[in-house]
Write an enzyme that holds these catalytic residues in place. Structure first.
Site, mmCIF file in Angstrom:
data_model
loop_
_atom_site.group_PDB
_atom_site.id
_atom_site.type_symbol
_atom_site.label_atom_id
_atom_site.label_comp_id
_atom_site.label_asym_id
_atom_site.label_seq_id
_atom_site.Cartn_x
_atom_site.Cartn_y
_atom_site.Cartn_z
ATOM 1 N N SER A 555 -50.483 18.964 20.753
ATOM 2 C CA SER A 555 -49.406 19.273 21.687
ATOM 3 C C SER A 555 -49.920 19.366 23.132
ATOM 4 C CB SER A 555 -48.716 20.560 21.246
ATOM 5 O OG SER A 555 -47.523 20.769 21.928
ATOM 6 N N ASP A 641 -40.081 13.258 16.907
ATOM 7 C CA ASP A 641 -40.532 14.394 17.719
ATOM 8 C C ASP A 641 -39.681 14.473 18.989
ATOM 9 O OD1 ASP A 641 -41.864 16.290 19.220
ATOM 10 O OD2 ASP A 641 -43.855 15.512 18.786
ATOM 11 N N HIS A 681 -42.366 17.906 15.683
ATOM 12 C CA HIS A 681 -43.523 18.186 16.520
ATOM 13 C C HIS A 681 -44.612 18.970 15.800
ATOM 14 C CE1 HIS A 681 -45.586 18.623 20.335
ATOM 15 N NE2 HIS A 681 -45.653 19.937 20.164
#
Length: 709
Positions: A555, A641, A681
């Site tokens: 991330s 995502d 995600h």
């Protein structure tokens, strides 16, 4: 993590993240009479945006996203063959390792009166406490045909005060959540379904308060009256600022439902009194820029955890429920500087603060009647992560929790406030494996002299460490700590003689609020300097060499990992990134994306501030790719995502691959984008998919670092 600080983290992660004090952007402080320079500034900004878009289109060479996707899938298929044998070998090892530690999995139990509720294998059950009877099935995922997907899991369970109803949220791979309401007696029966419900709490047995999650945002609170034949929801709260995220919790004593509206640097809390569930919410304190606060209730006093005041870290304050304004807040306890407040627990007449300082965990315990006397309970030195267990009974005086580390599966402990003793739960000592591994805590001097903590793990006996492979982890954003929980898959690497290093760079939260503030907005590049310093220090101390070093990030950690690859590519040989944030500038220039406005308090607003535009442009991984030698890169992306759009990763991969091909004389480094169908995600939802993903990462690392298996 429990009610209080979990609010903070959700506010940050966009399911979501905390903030700190923020300086006003320079563009907002200009003299109003400087119209000419201001106009020139924004003309320049507009020109930069246009040039940026032209450069982006040039890189895609006329390809649209669908064509780029198809080309990338084809490329991955051709390049992944060389890893396939290793991948199959790792799958078998990973399955065996995960099965070895499967008994350490933990499922919370909700105890109400003489009944307990728990979730297991896709079903929610209830049974009498301490009973050998077969538990009763309350709800099963495979019976909820309206979900139209098998990739689901229970997230949150709430039982109404008198156990008339149970509500549970169900998460799907599409990043959506549905709340299912079950009437428990005489036989469990689904009576209501709330699509997109994110958080919820019971007011009474017949009234349920909930929020909705739409496009990763939550701005409204609704009240559902189940005994009303129409079963219509009415709105009781609306958040008008798009930077804020709304979530519901309940105070531990059950008196109040709290409406928590958080941005990344400020908070506002409203109270719903459960004794008057049809009443209107009451505000605690109007939001103040830079001030975060969260609340608990005890004996008609509101206990407020906040960064309000001169302190740089959190303080616990209190105020009577009848006089909640900030002017009435009185300090009860203050967290020391460079100390991380992990969580807070209220008990019968005591408070426990869970703290961390330079990697060491400890508890501060004090009486709410005499808070000046504080007991310090040092937790075992091997412990790196702590998770509160079911301390749901406010009248109890025992704190149950679990400790773990990357080399130690979770161990249950109990602290007795009355005895002032720490007990390890029965049979837990059998699962202790820390003696086989060594943990070392280092401090690396960064460019400005600040010492950056590093936590290192490896076998207790490991010779020739300078020849061993090293895997470095980094994150450094939103005030979030690196995850130091136990992960059985990493035991495979440790068995093979790997060294694991966790770099606690600024921008994260390992040393408290000031640690986060030191690398946000126009100071984001500090995190890259810290990471570079950590790698240099590790190699200097004899931990591996650059040609045997790999970097891992997820991330927002991709900003630091990608930035390091641009400025110091020779420090590492390979990089593994999962759902990485790599195109900061284009993302923050597009306010139509779901999280851009919310993220401005972390990254800044380049559309309104020329200085921030230049700052982001200077460190953004995508913007600074250049023709040079790069480490091999493996990126795992998820097609659905919503936080990190696939289109940006497609462009990044193509641009990086083109850059390494310029003037290349040696064998080109691998630049691989593995696009997983579906997924969100936070990665795979099933055990099998997780094994496949990790096996792919390990096969890549062993191949690129030329390790013999």
């Amino acid at each position: 993590m429990h009610r209080v600080l979990s609010m903070l983290l959700k506010g940050k992660l966009a399911v979501h993240r905390s903030g700190c004090f923020a300086a006003a952007p320079c563009a907002l402080l200009r003299n109003p009479y400087e119209t000419q320079s201001s106009s020139q500034s924004f003309t320049s900004l507009a020109r930069n945006c246009k040039n940026l878009e032209m450069e982006k289109n040039k890189q895609s060479r006329g390809f649209n996203d669908q064509e780029l996707l198809e080309a990338e899938l084809k490329y991955y298929k051709s390049k992944s063959r060389k890893y396939s044998k290793l991948e199959d070998w790792f799958k078998k090892r990973l399955e065996a390792m995960c099965n070895k530690y499967v008994s350490n999995s933990y499922s919370p139990v909700i105890q109400i009166n003489d009944l307990e509720y728990f979730e297991e294998d896709g079903c929610i059950y209830r049974r009498l406490q301490n009973s050998d009877q077969v538990p009763e099935v309350v709800l099963c995922l495979d019976r909820l045909h309206f979900l139209q997907t098998k990739d689901t899991q229970f997230q949150r369970i709430r039982v109404s005060p008198n156990q008339k109803y149970l509500a549970s949220s169900i998460h799907t791979l599409s990043d959506e959540s549905t709340c299912v309401v079950v009437k428990l007696d005489p036989k469990p029966e689904v009576v209501h379904v709330l699509p997109r419900a994110f958080s919820f709490e019971w007011g009474t047995d017949n009234s349920l308060f909930y929020t909705n999650l739409e496009k990763l945002q939550s701005h409204h609170v609704f009240r559902l009256l189940l005994e009303d034949t129409r079963a219509i929801s009415e709105m009781v709260y609306k958040e008008n600022d798009p930077r804020f995220f709304v979530e519901l919790t309940c105070t531990k004593d059950g008196r109040f439902i709290t409406i928590n509206s958080n941005s990344k640097n400020s908070s506002e809390v409203w109270l719903l009194d459960r004794l008057y569930a049809l009443g209107s919410p009451k505000i605690v304190q109007d939001r103040v820029p830079g001030v975060i606060y969260h609340v608990e209730h005890w004996r008609n006093q509101l206990y407020i955890l906040t960064n309000f005041g001169a302190t740089k870290e959190y303080r616990l304050m209190k105020a009577p429920v009848s006089s909640l304004e900030m002017k009435n807040w009185q300090t009860v306890y203050a967290v020391k500087e460079r100390t991380k407040l992990i969580d807070m627990e209220l008990f019968k007449d005591h408070c426990i603060m869970i703290l961390k300082c330079y990697g060491h965990l400890y508890l501060h315990v004090f009486s709410l009647n005499e808070p000046k006397t504080v007991k310090c309970i040092q937790l075992p030195s091997w412990a790196c992560a702590i998770e509160s267990e079911d301390n749901l009974k406010c009248k109890a005086n025992k704190f149950s929790f679990r400790l773990s580390s990357p080399v130690q599966p979770p161990v249950s402990l109990l602290y007795s406030i009355e005895d002032n003793e720490l007990y390890i739960q029965e049979d837990e000592s059998k699962s202790m494996i820390t003696g086989d591994y060594k943990v070392t805590r280092l401090k690396a001097p960064s460019m400005d002299g600040t010492l950056i903590p590093i936590t290192v793990f490896h076998k207790a006996i490991l010779n020739h460490m300078n020849k061993k492979p090293l895997l470095v982890h980094v994150y450094g954003a939103y005030g979030m700590d690196l995850n130091l929980d136990f992960k059985p898959e990493q035991m495979v690497l440790l068995e093979d003689g790997w060294i694991l290093a966790y770099c606690h760079v600024r921008g994260g939260g390992e040393l408290g609020l000031s640690w986060h503030k030191a690398s946000r907005l126009d100071k984001k590049c500090v995190g890259i300097d810290d990471l570079e310093a950590c790698l240099l220090h590790l190699h200097t101390m004899g931990y591996s060499t650059p040609r045997r070093t790999a970097l891992s990030a997820n991330s927002a950690g991709g900003v630091l990992a990608g930035g390091l690859c641009n400025v110091s590519p020779d420090f590492i040989r390979a990089v593994v990134l999962r759902a990485p944030f790599l195109d900061v500038l284009n993302t923050m220039l597009n306010p139509s994306l779901p999280l851009t406005i919310e993220e401005q308090e972390e990254w800044g607003d380049p559309l309104s501030d020329q200085n921030l535009f230049k700052c982001i442009q200077a460190y953004c991984p995508y913007q600074n790719i250049k023709p040079q030698k790069y480490p091999s890169v493996f990126i795992t992306a998820y097609q659905d995502d919503k936080r990190v759009p696939l289109s940006g990763l497609l462009r990044y991969t193509r641009k990086l691959r083109n850059a390494v091909a310029v003037n290349a004389t040696d064998e080109l480094p691998a630049v691989i984008l593995d696009i997983q169908p579906g997924g969100d995600h936070f990665g795979p939802s099933t055990w099998e998919e997780s094994i496949d993903e990790v096996a792919g990462h390990y096969a890549f690392l062993y191949k690129e670092l030329e390790l013999v298996v």
